[in-house]
Scaffold this active site. Structure first.
Site, PDB file in Angstrom:
ATOM      1  N   ASN A  10       0.636  -1.301   0.011  1.00  0.00           N
ATOM      2  CA  ASN A  10       0.009  -0.052  -0.053  1.00  0.00           C
ATOM      3  C   ASN A  10       0.782   1.134  -0.146  1.00  0.00           C
ATOM      4  O   ASN A  10       0.197   2.498   0.041  1.00  0.00           O
ATOM      5  CB  ASN A  10      -0.890   0.070   1.275  1.00  0.00           C
ATOM      6  CG  ASN A  10      -0.363  -0.096   2.408  1.00  0.00           C
ATOM      7  OD1 ASN A  10       1.012  -0.051   2.595  1.00  0.00           O
ATOM      8  ND2 ASN A  10      -1.102   0.056   3.485  1.00  0.00           N
ATOM      9  N   CYS A  11       2.182   0.953  -0.321  1.00  0.00           N
ATOM     10  CA  CYS A  11       3.081   2.351  -0.223  1.00  0.00           C
ATOM     11  C   CYS A  11       2.942   2.954  -1.614  1.00  0.00           C
ATOM     12  O   CYS A  11       3.064   2.306  -2.679  1.00  0.00           O
ATOM     13  CB  CYS A  11       4.484   1.940   0.114  1.00  0.00           C
ATOM     14  SG  CYS A  11       5.713   3.284  -0.321  1.00  0.00           S
TER      15      CYS A  11
END
Length: 116
Positions: A10-11
């Site tokens: 999710n970065c």
């Protein structure tokens, strides 16, 4: 040989990198630190190719959450590794193992140069 890409799914920077790799039809294997934490063996291997300082993401929230004393204790590879093993999200992302060496972060020009 497929690239090995390490990071957190999710970065945003990892998302940009994976999108770039997909758009350029470059095969890779993704390793999510949340599911496969980095090991001391991996860290020391990476540190033979890039400096331990470059592996520590001092711009991220995980670093900023450390106390000033904890940050001040990160003075060499051993102390950095201790902190990075406890906080994999502090490893600069993404980290890509490629035939041309380790690539940290996302820089389209560098990817173009080293991955195509």
């Amino acid at each position: 040989m497929a690239l090995q890409v390490y990071g957190i799914k999710n970065c945003n920077t990892v998302k940009k990198a994976l999108t770039w790799l997909d758009d350029n039809n470059i095969s890779y294997t993704f390793h999510d630190y949340k599911k496969e934490p980095a090991t001391l063996e991996q860290l020391t291997g990476w540190e033979k190719k890039v400096s331990w300082e470059s592996l520590v993401n001092k711009k991220g929230t995980t670093w900023r959450k450390l106390s000033a004393e904890e940050q001040a204790e990160v003075v060499d590879a051993a102390t950095a590794n201790h902190v990075l093993l406890k906080n994999n999200s502090m490893i600069k992302r993404p980290l890509i193992e490629s035939p041309k060496g380790i690539i940290l972060g996302f820089d389209e020009e560098e990817y173009q140069d080293k991955l195509t």
